[in-house]
Scaffold this motif. Structure first.
Motif, PDB file in Angstrom:
ATOM      1  N   LEU A 300     -45.479  34.182  16.924  1.00 51.87           N
ATOM      2  CA  LEU A 300     -44.965  35.287  17.731  1.00 51.87           C
ATOM      3  C   LEU A 300     -43.455  35.422  17.586  1.00 51.87           C
ATOM      4  CD1 LEU A 300     -47.135  34.787  20.952  1.00 51.87           C
ATOM      5  CD2 LEU A 300     -47.495  36.429  19.094  1.00 51.87           C
ATOM      6  N   SER A 301     -42.769  34.306  17.483  1.00 54.19           N
ATOM      7  CA  SER A 301     -41.315  34.354  17.331  1.00 54.19           C
ATOM      8  C   SER A 301     -40.924  35.002  16.010  1.00 54.19           C
ATOM      9  CB  SER A 301     -40.728  32.940  17.433  1.00 54.19           C
ATOM     10  OG  SER A 301     -40.988  32.374  18.704  1.00 54.19           O
ATOM     11  N   VAL A 302     -41.633  34.657  14.937  1.00 56.74           N
ATOM     12  CA  VAL A 302     -41.367  35.265  13.636  1.00 56.74           C
ATOM     13  C   VAL A 302     -41.599  36.775  13.691  1.00 56.74           C
ATOM     14  CG1 VAL A 302     -42.221  35.421  11.256  1.00 56.74           C
ATOM     15  CG2 VAL A 302     -41.821  33.182  12.303  1.00 56.74           C
ATOM     16  N   LEU A 303     -42.581  37.197  14.487  1.00 62.34           N
ATOM     17  CA  LEU A 303     -42.906  38.614  14.613  1.00 62.34           C
ATOM     18  C   LEU A 303     -42.022  39.325  15.631  1.00 62.34           C
ATOM     19  CD1 LEU A 303     -46.806  38.314  14.497  1.00 62.34           C
ATOM     20  CD2 LEU A 303     -45.292  39.139  12.684  1.00 62.34           C
ATOM     21  N   ARG A 304     -40.988  38.638  16.098  1.00 54.02           N
ATOM     22  CA  ARG A 304     -39.964  39.182  16.989  1.00 54.02           C
ATOM     23  C   ARG A 304     -40.421  39.335  18.443  1.00 54.02           C
ATOM     24  NH1 ARG A 304     -36.092  41.808  13.709  1.00 54.02           N
ATOM     25  NH2 ARG A 304     -36.074  40.719  11.689  1.00 54.02           N
ATOM     26  N   PHE A 305     -41.587  38.772  18.797  1.00 56.00           N
ATOM     27  CA  PHE A 305     -41.924  38.705  20.215  1.00 56.00           C
ATOM     28  C   PHE A 305     -40.901  37.825  20.917  1.00 56.00           C
ATOM     29  CE2 PHE A 305     -46.034  40.055  18.648  1.00 56.00           C
ATOM     30  CZ  PHE A 305     -46.529  40.848  19.675  1.00 56.00           C
ATOM     31  N   VAL A 315     -54.097  27.772  28.382  1.00 60.99           N
ATOM     32  CA  VAL A 315     -54.324  28.047  26.954  1.00 60.99           C
ATOM     33  C   VAL A 315     -53.796  29.428  26.574  1.00 60.99           C
ATOM     34  CG1 VAL A 315     -56.315  26.510  26.793  1.00 60.99           C
ATOM     35  CG2 VAL A 315     -56.674  28.892  27.464  1.00 60.99           C
ATOM     36  N   PHE A 316     -52.766  29.883  27.291  1.00 60.81           N
ATOM     37  CA  PHE A 316     -52.237  31.229  27.077  1.00 60.81           C
ATOM     38  C   PHE A 316     -50.732  31.224  26.856  1.00 60.81           C
ATOM     39  CE2 PHE A 316     -55.817  31.697  30.122  1.00 60.81           C
ATOM     40  CZ  PHE A 316     -56.700  32.358  29.286  1.00 60.81           C
ATOM     41  N   ILE A 317     -50.285  32.192  26.062  1.00 65.31           N
ATOM     42  CA  ILE A 317     -48.864  32.494  25.926  1.00 65.31           C
ATOM     43  C   ILE A 317     -48.655  33.912  26.427  1.00 65.31           C
ATOM     44  CG2 ILE A 317     -46.962  32.859  24.311  1.00 65.31           C
ATOM     45  CD1 ILE A 317     -48.341  30.736  22.509  1.00 65.31           C
ATOM     46  N   PHE A 318     -47.728  34.073  27.361  1.00 72.80           N
ATOM     47  CA  PHE A 318     -47.416  35.375  27.941  1.00 72.80           C
ATOM     48  C   PHE A 318     -46.099  35.818  27.316  1.00 72.80           C
ATOM     49  CE2 PHE A 318     -47.182  37.945  32.101  1.00 72.80           C
ATOM     50  CZ  PHE A 318     -48.278  38.724  31.755  1.00 72.80           C
ATOM     51  N   THR A 378     -59.101  30.494  12.778  1.00 77.65           N
ATOM     52  CA  THR A 378     -58.949  31.763  13.490  1.00 77.65           C
ATOM     53  C   THR A 378     -57.477  32.106  13.687  1.00 77.65           C
ATOM     54  OG1 THR A 378     -61.053  31.505  14.664  1.00 77.65           O
ATOM     55  CG2 THR A 378     -59.421  32.970  15.668  1.00 77.65           C
ATOM     56  N   LEU A 379     -56.677  31.130  14.094  1.00 81.95           N
ATOM     57  CA  LEU A 379     -55.254  31.376  14.325  1.00 81.95           C
ATOM     58  C   LEU A 379     -54.541  31.731  13.018  1.00 81.95           C
ATOM     59  CD1 LEU A 379     -54.441  28.536  16.892  1.00 81.95           C
ATOM     60  CD2 LEU A 379     -54.941  30.937  17.362  1.00 81.95           C
ATOM     61  N   SER A 380     -54.917  31.063  11.939  1.00 79.89           N
ATOM     62  CA  SER A 380     -54.315  31.360  10.642  1.00 79.89           C
ATOM     63  C   SER A 380     -54.685  32.771  10.179  1.00 79.89           C
ATOM     64  CB  SER A 380     -54.774  30.326   9.612  1.00 79.89           C
ATOM     65  OG  SER A 380     -54.247  30.616   8.341  1.00 79.89           O
ATOM     66  N   ALA A 381     -55.943  33.160  10.383  1.00 78.97           N
ATOM     67  CA  ALA A 381     -56.381  34.507   9.997  1.00 78.97           C
ATOM     68  C   ALA A 381     -55.652  35.572  10.817  1.00 78.97           C
ATOM     69  CB  ALA A 381     -57.891  34.635  10.176  1.00 78.97           C
ATOM     70  N   ALA A 382     -55.449  35.298  12.104  1.00 76.68           N
ATOM     71  CA  ALA A 382     -54.727  36.245  12.952  1.00 76.68           C
ATOM     72  C   ALA A 382     -53.287  36.389  12.475  1.00 76.68           C
ATOM     73  CB  ALA A 382     -54.763  35.774  14.406  1.00 76.68           C
ATOM     74  N   ARG A 383     -52.689  35.276  12.089  1.00 75.53           N
ATOM     75  CA  ARG A 383     -51.309  35.322  11.577  1.00 75.53           C
ATOM     76  C   ARG A 383     -51.235  36.200  10.325  1.00 75.53           C
ATOM     77  NH1 ARG A 383     -47.308  30.215  10.780  1.00 75.53           N
ATOM     78  NH2 ARG A 383     -45.461  31.395  10.150  1.00 75.53           N
ATOM     79  N   GLN A 384     -52.149  35.993   9.409  1.00 67.66           N
ATOM     80  CA  GLN A 384     -52.131  36.762   8.168  1.00 67.66           C
ATOM     81  C   GLN A 384     -52.299  38.250   8.435  1.00 67.66           C
ATOM     82  OE1 GLN A 384     -55.022  35.099   5.450  1.00 67.66           O
ATOM     83  NE2 GLN A 384     -54.216  33.029   5.699  1.00 67.66           N
ATOM     84  N   LYS A 385     -53.203  38.583   9.343  1.00 67.02           N
ATOM     85  CA  LYS A 385     -53.450  39.995   9.656  1.00 67.02           C
ATOM     86  C   LYS A 385     -52.221  40.648  10.286  1.00 67.02           C
ATOM     87  CE  LYS A 385     -58.485  40.243  10.111  1.00 67.02           C
ATOM     88  NZ  LYS A 385     -58.638  41.544   9.437  1.00 67.02           N
ATOM     89  N   MET A 386     -51.568  39.935  11.192  1.00 69.84           N
ATOM     90  CA  MET A 386     -50.390  40.521  11.837  1.00 69.84           C
ATOM     91  C   MET A 386     -49.222  40.616  10.862  1.00 69.84           C
ATOM     92  SD  MET A 386     -50.440  39.208  15.809  1.00 69.84           S
ATOM     93  CE  MET A 386     -50.619  37.440  15.506  1.00 69.84           C
TER      94      MET A 386
END
Length: 398
Positions: A300-305, A315-318, A378-386
């Motif tokens: 998320l930080s790399v994506l500027r969140f 188990v959440f990041i807000f 799953t987390l890696s796939a989500a990263r690639q898609k974003m």
């Protein structure tokens, strides 16, 4: 016949979260929205459940051994002495335990305090009981409340305060100092506290979960609710419990029996195995989830969140939307699903209070909740898609 539905049911409306969940399913999006794991449950639990099914534990059942194991844990972890025979109610998950607790103590017109942002199920239960939710705002980025102002939210009609720690959606773990402030207020106003402690074993950075009931004078007025769901990755098994003083537990039990009668029999048997898991299990649980948390924070930080608050539990990041993003949280999540094929939850569904002028009018529309209780794949796939949606400036191009 639309006009024939009850007034109580008309108080509950489909949220934007539900509508976006349907969109995510239609698009086949990777699910970082809902807080359930997509990896296998622990093998020793599955073996215990299969053994119980094979042994024909198929009928209504109350497994008293669960209560004895929970009583031992509460004494060992929190120093809380409870009666295993009278103080527990085994329910169909924490959700039923919470609902039955609300129905057991709240009369029409009673007020119930909640910290905002809040998990939406709490309000629904209060409204169905005829109660009035009263929200105490938690201020970003650290999600703290103003201790000197807490008392102003209590009135002569306050029946209970709800405390969820570790907290959904923010990942906050309430400190001992904060808990002492809450306990003093509850004692002064002679009201109940209902705790949701489903993430009690999922804390990070050496943070410790403290049960509100362990503070002086609080056990007699606290209803603890929790479950197997998050600790053992079995959210669909529906094994939860309420723990309260005997007279309150009796009222909760009467409601539980009239509504569902019993929790699933074979999974109650498996709970006996779960609750006897060795200390190493809980250590591994925290270590593995902490690694997932750090990985998603990095994404998320790399994506500027803007991850101004690194979760201490749950188990959440807000996360706050990037500075350059002019979309609302709902608009952003819709684009995230449609363009990147990744689902998250818009933060507005958790907020119920009006922002203070100094906080800005729009911050409640600026947060997105991501669940990281997913497999590494799953987390890696989500990263690639974003990352495929990032433009030349390194920003998500929605």
């Amino acid at each position: 016949m639309e006009g024939k539905v009850s007034r109580a049911s008309r108080k509950l409306e489909a949220s934007p979260i539900q509508e976006l969940s349907q969109l995510a399913q239609t698009c086949g999006a990777i699910n970082l929205a809902e807080g359930f794991p997509d990896f296998p449950a622990p093998p020793h639990l599955k073996a215990a459940a299969l053994s119980a099914i094979t042994a024909d534990f198929n009928q209504y059942r109350h497994v008293q051994g669960i209560c004895h194991l929970l009583a031992t844990q509460m004494k060992g972890r929190h120093g809380i002495a409870v009666n295993a025979l009278s103080d527990f109610v085994i329910c169909c998950g924490q959700s039923e335990a919470f609902a039955a607790s609300i129905f057991a103590i709240v009369d029409p017109g009673d007020e119930v305090l909640l910290f905002d942002p809040a998990y939406e199920t709490y309000e629904s239960c209060i409204l169905l009981a005829g109660g009035i939710p009263v929200y105490v705002p938690l201020s970003p980025p650290d999600w703290t409340f103003k201790k000197d102002e807490l008392m102003k939210y209590f009135t002569s009609r306050t029946k209970a305060l709800v405390l969820n720690s570790p907290h959904n959606p923010t990942g906050k773990v309430f400190t001992r100092d904060e808990l002492e402030t809450i306990s003093e207020a509850c004692k002064i106003m002679e009201c109940f506290a209902i705790t949701d402690e489903v993430y009690e074993y999922i804390t990070y950075d050496r943070e410790l979960h403290i049960s509100l009931a362990s503070l002086p004078g609080m056990q007699e007025r606290t209803i603890i609710t929790s479950s197997l769901s998050k600790t053992f990755s079995v959210t669909g098994w529906r094994i939860g419990w309420a723990c309260a003083p005997a007279n309150i537990a009796s009222a909760i039990r009467n409601i539980h029996v009239k509504i569902t009668d019993s929790a699933p029999a074979p999974f109650q048997e498996a709970a006996l195995t779960a609750l006897q898991s060795p200390p190493d299990y809980y250590c591994s649980l925290r270590t593995e989830y902490e690694a997932r948390r750090d990985y998603v924070v990095q994404i998320l930080s790399v994506l500027r969140f803007q991850v101004r608050f690194k979760p201490k539990g749950s188990v959440f990041i807000f996360a706050e939307l990037p500075d350059h993003c002019e979309l609302s949280d709902i608009e952003f999540v819709k684009k995230l699903i449609e363009k990147a094929g990744v689902a998250a939850v818009p933060g507005c569904g958790f907020f119920h209070t009006t922002p203070q002028p100094q906080d800005g009018e729009k911050y409640q529309r600026r947060y997105i909740r991501f669940a990281f209780c997913k497999s590494g794949e799953t987390l890696s796939a989500a990263r690639q898609k974003m990352e495929q949606c990032v433009n030349e400036d390194g920003q998500l191009s929605f």
